[in-house]
Design a protein around this motif. Structure first.
Motif, mmCIF file in Angstrom:
data_model
loop_
_atom_site.group_PDB
_atom_site.id
_atom_site.type_symbol
_atom_site.label_atom_id
_atom_site.label_comp_id
_atom_site.label_asym_id
_atom_site.label_seq_id
_atom_site.Cartn_x
_atom_site.Cartn_y
_atom_site.Cartn_z
ATOM 1 N N VAL A 1 28.607 64.269 80.202
ATOM 2 C CA VAL A 1 29.979 63.631 80.603
ATOM 3 C C VAL A 1 30.831 64.494 80.217
ATOM 4 O O VAL A 1 30.998 64.648 79.165
ATOM 5 C CB VAL A 1 30.152 62.333 80.126
ATOM 6 N N ASN A 2 31.871 65.050 81.030
ATOM 7 C CA ASN A 2 32.705 66.144 80.737
ATOM 8 C C ASN A 2 32.312 66.986 79.811
ATOM 9 O O ASN A 2 33.031 67.463 78.698
ATOM 10 C CB ASN A 2 34.040 65.482 80.149
ATOM 11 N N GLN A 3 31.042 67.513 79.988
ATOM 12 C CA GLN A 3 30.440 68.744 79.387
ATOM 13 C C GLN A 3 29.732 68.077 77.971
ATOM 14 O O GLN A 3 29.264 68.963 77.106
ATOM 15 C CB GLN A 3 31.183 69.985 79.217
ATOM 16 N N LYS A 4 29.750 66.825 77.728
ATOM 17 C CA LYS A 4 29.199 66.677 76.469
ATOM 18 C C LYS A 4 28.072 65.535 76.757
ATOM 19 O O LYS A 4 28.006 64.729 77.840
ATOM 20 C CB LYS A 4 30.317 65.561 75.480
ATOM 21 N N TYR A 5 26.831 65.305 75.902
ATOM 22 C CA TYR A 5 25.907 64.358 76.118
ATOM 23 C C TYR A 5 26.234 63.189 75.381
ATOM 24 O O TYR A 5 26.679 63.306 74.127
ATOM 25 C CB TYR A 5 24.489 64.947 75.464
ATOM 26 N N LEU A 6 26.107 62.226 76.207
ATOM 27 C CA LEU A 6 26.588 60.793 75.584
ATOM 28 C C LEU A 6 25.459 59.979 75.661
ATOM 29 O O LEU A 6 24.497 59.978 76.651
ATOM 30 C CB LEU A 6 27.902 60.124 76.278
ATOM 31 N N PRO A 7 25.149 58.924 75.188
ATOM 32 C CA PRO A 7 24.202 58.100 75.266
ATOM 33 C C PRO A 7 24.450 57.123 76.481
ATOM 34 O O PRO A 7 25.381 56.993 77.210
ATOM 35 C CB PRO A 7 24.352 56.707 73.826
ATOM 36 N N MET A 8 23.138 56.772 77.117
ATOM 37 C CA MET A 8 23.166 56.101 78.380
ATOM 38 C C MET A 8 23.980 54.981 78.537
ATOM 39 O O MET A 8 24.181 54.549 79.604
ATOM 40 C CB MET A 8 21.451 55.820 78.804
ATOM 41 N N ASN A 9 24.265 54.164 77.487
ATOM 42 C CA ASN A 9 25.061 52.737 77.701
ATOM 43 C C ASN A 9 26.343 53.115 77.364
ATOM 44 O O ASN A 9 27.173 52.190 77.557
ATOM 45 C CB ASN A 9 24.266 51.970 76.826
ATOM 46 N N PHE A 10 26.861 54.487 77.227
ATOM 47 C CA PHE A 10 28.241 54.741 77.045
ATOM 48 C C PHE A 10 28.974 54.552 78.349
ATOM 49 O O PHE A 10 28.268 54.831 79.516
ATOM 50 C CB PHE A 10 28.298 56.157 76.715
ATOM 51 N N PRO A 11 30.021 53.988 78.350
ATOM 52 C CA PRO A 11 30.803 53.520 79.499
ATOM 53 C C PRO A 11 31.578 54.818 79.932
ATOM 54 O O PRO A 11 32.095 55.683 79.295
ATOM 55 C CB PRO A 11 31.977 52.472 79.034
ATOM 56 N N ILE A 12 31.580 55.163 81.466
ATOM 57 C CA ILE A 12 32.254 56.217 81.882
ATOM 58 C C ILE A 12 33.652 56.010 82.493
ATOM 59 O O ILE A 12 33.749 54.523 82.692
ATOM 60 C CB ILE A 12 31.460 56.865 82.854
ATOM 61 N N LYS A 13 34.543 56.623 82.754
ATOM 62 C CA LYS A 13 35.809 56.378 83.479
ATOM 63 C C LYS A 13 36.053 56.977 84.898
ATOM 64 O O LYS A 13 35.330 58.123 85.034
ATOM 65 C CB LYS A 13 37.018 57.011 82.436
ATOM 66 N N THR A 14 36.740 56.484 85.519
ATOM 67 C CA THR A 14 37.239 56.964 86.957
ATOM 68 C C THR A 14 37.689 58.611 86.805
ATOM 69 O O THR A 14 38.355 58.826 85.727
ATOM 70 C CB THR A 14 38.370 56.329 87.527
ATOM 71 N N ASN A 15 37.150 59.216 87.536
ATOM 72 C CA ASN A 15 37.165 60.987 87.696
ATOM 73 C C ASN A 15 36.628 61.552 86.440
ATOM 74 O O ASN A 15 36.771 62.869 86.096
ATOM 75 C CB ASN A 15 38.799 61.012 87.415
ATOM 76 N N ASP A 16 36.033 61.062 85.569
ATOM 77 C CA ASP A 16 35.232 61.722 84.654
ATOM 78 C C ASP A 16 34.170 62.899 85.388
ATOM 79 O O ASP A 16 33.723 62.386 86.573
ATOM 80 C CB ASP A 16 34.297 60.859 83.786
ATOM 81 N N LYS A 17 33.763 63.870 84.906
ATOM 82 C CA LYS A 17 33.004 64.787 85.551
ATOM 83 C C LYS A 17 31.697 64.687 85.016
ATOM 84 O O LYS A 17 31.272 64.736 83.727
ATOM 85 C CB LYS A 17 33.389 66.464 85.169
ATOM 86 N N ILE A 18 30.504 64.380 85.772
ATOM 87 C CA ILE A 18 29.233 64.402 85.354
ATOM 88 C C ILE A 18 28.430 65.518 86.173
ATOM 89 O O ILE A 18 28.426 65.650 87.027
ATOM 90 C CB ILE A 18 28.554 63.111 86.134
ATOM 91 N N SER A 19 27.515 65.972 84.980
ATOM 92 C CA SER A 19 26.792 67.399 85.316
ATOM 93 C C SER A 19 25.382 66.752 85.168
ATOM 94 O O SER A 19 25.081 66.278 84.200
ATOM 95 C CB SER A 19 27.255 68.486 84.504
ATOM 96 N N LEU A 20 24.489 67.124 86.355
ATOM 97 C CA LEU A 20 23.285 66.615 86.329
ATOM 98 C C LEU A 20 22.414 68.071 86.537
ATOM 99 O O LEU A 20 22.606 68.800 87.426
ATOM 100 C CB LEU A 20 22.910 65.704 87.180
ATOM 101 N N THR A 21 21.238 68.257 85.706
ATOM 102 C CA THR A 21 20.384 69.337 86.006
ATOM 103 C C THR A 21 18.882 68.907 86.238
ATOM 104 O O THR A 21 18.407 67.954 85.157
ATOM 105 C CB THR A 21 20.509 70.373 84.925
ATOM 106 N N PHE A 22 18.396 69.285 87.125
ATOM 107 C CA PHE A 22 16.866 69.032 87.382
ATOM 108 C C PHE A 22 15.977 70.168 87.498
ATOM 109 O O PHE A 22 16.516 71.074 87.853
ATOM 110 C CB PHE A 22 16.679 68.172 88.917
ATOM 111 N N PHE A 23 14.910 70.006 86.940
ATOM 112 C CA PHE A 23 14.206 71.347 86.965
ATOM 113 C C PHE A 23 12.900 71.046 87.816
ATOM 114 O O PHE A 23 12.362 69.965 87.978
ATOM 115 C CB PHE A 23 13.427 71.636 85.481
ATOM 116 N N GLU A 24 12.135 72.023 88.248
ATOM 117 C CA GLU A 24 10.861 71.957 89.084
ATOM 118 C C GLU A 24 9.782 71.221 88.416
ATOM 119 O O GLU A 24 9.069 70.641 88.802
ATOM 120 C CB GLU A 24 10.372 73.372 89.192
ATOM 121 N N SER A 25 9.922 71.469 86.948
ATOM 122 C CA SER A 25 8.826 70.461 86.256
ATOM 123 C C SER A 25 9.061 69.132 86.194
ATOM 124 O O SER A 25 7.927 68.210 85.858
ATOM 125 C CB SER A 25 8.756 71.007 84.721
#
Length: 291
Positions: free
Chosen positions: A46-70
């Motif tokens: 979230v905005n280039q930082k890892y946060l706990p899954m229960n952390f609240p996000i805000k409108t227009n926050d930037k979410i980055s997701l990375t998935f691997f072949e594994s």
């Protein structure tokens, strides 16, 4: 080199103050096992930082997701260049193609390579196509394939939730009593023919088909059909049950001759794209034999 897929997303206003987990599972429809991987390997930022899954996000926050072949099981689809596919829509995650009548959607034997998915594999190579749903061999028209494994469970869940709408056009025998209606009859296996299905057959599952009359000829009706469920042969079984089987249906219309062409066409698909939620409405042109 290990393959990876990355997504850069913006939190919409309706998920303001919702947790990261809720955004991933309810808005993006990412399944639990993939959320687990994203969390344990800190591949959701979230905005280039890892946060706990229960952390609240805000409108227009930037979410980055990375998935691997594994994260996914591997598959190998053989390619075949004999038929050039007709692409109706394509983006980085999915492709919608116009299936010709008379070819199977997917292979049943490991070395089989004369099905639609093999032709799509040739078009996409070196990428692989992934099955999302099927059309019967004698059915033509629009069908979705995923272009990566990330969106497969998302698209399958969208079909389950009925947020992917599929419309069909078909010629049926005779004339309907009403110009529109709903067929709500469970469909199961046929007791003596493994190719066929029947109303209230063994292991029957709920099936709902909506229809509307488009036009009539002297002896038959052209109907538009939408599905709430996706049972094998659903349209064919439901209209045969009404005593209005599809014209030239080789399994459910006893008047069909060996060289006749069944007239069932997947005429449109509407959906919102995975991750980015762009609205799509894709038409497949009606074949000349339907006119």
């Amino acid at each position: 080199m290990t393959k990876k897929w990355q997504y850069e997303l913006i939190v919409p206003h309706e998920y303001n103050n919702k947790s990261i987990r809720e955004y991933l599972s309810r808005y993006l429809l990412i399944p639990k096992h993939l959320i687990f991987n994203l969390r344990t390997e800190q591949r959701v930022l979230v905005n280039q930082k890892y946060l706990p899954m229960n952390f609240p996000i805000k409108t227009n926050d930037k979410i980055s997701l990375t998935f691997f072949e594994s994260d996914f099981s591997k598959q190998i689809i053989l390619t075949n260049s004999k038929i050039k596919i007709d692409v109706l829509y394509e983006d980085d995650d999915l492709i919608i193609v116009n299936k010709p009548r008379g070819i199977k959607t997917h292979h049943n034997q490991p070395n089989e390579n004369t099905t639609l998915i093999n032709y799509v594999a040739d078009y996409l190579k070196p990428k692989q196509p992934y099955m999302i749903h099927r059309l019967d061999q004698e059915t033509s028209g629009a069908i979705i394939f995923a272009k990566n494994p990330v969106v497969v469970p998302i698209l399958v869940e969208m079909i389950k939730q009925k947020s992917i709408k599929r419309n069909y056009t078909a010629w049926i025998k005779g004339h309907l009593k009403d110009s529109y209606g709903t067929i709500h009859e469970a469909i199961g296996f046929h007791p003596s023919d493994q190719r066929k299905r029947q109303i209230n057959g063994s292991k029957a599952k709920n099936a709902i088909t909506h229809y509307q009359l488009i036009k009539s000829s002297k002896t038959n009706d052209l109907v538009q059909i939408s599905l709430e469920t996706g049972r094998t042969h659903q349209i064919r079984v439901h209209f045969a049950y009404l005593d209005h089987p599809l014209l030239s249906d080789p399994l459910y219309n006893p008047e069909t001759k060996s060289n006749d062409k069944m007239l069932l066409h997947s005429s449109s698909i509407s959906l919102t794209t995975p991750f980015y939620h762009h609205e799509l409405f894709i038409n497949s042109p009606i074949p000349n034999e339907f006119k």
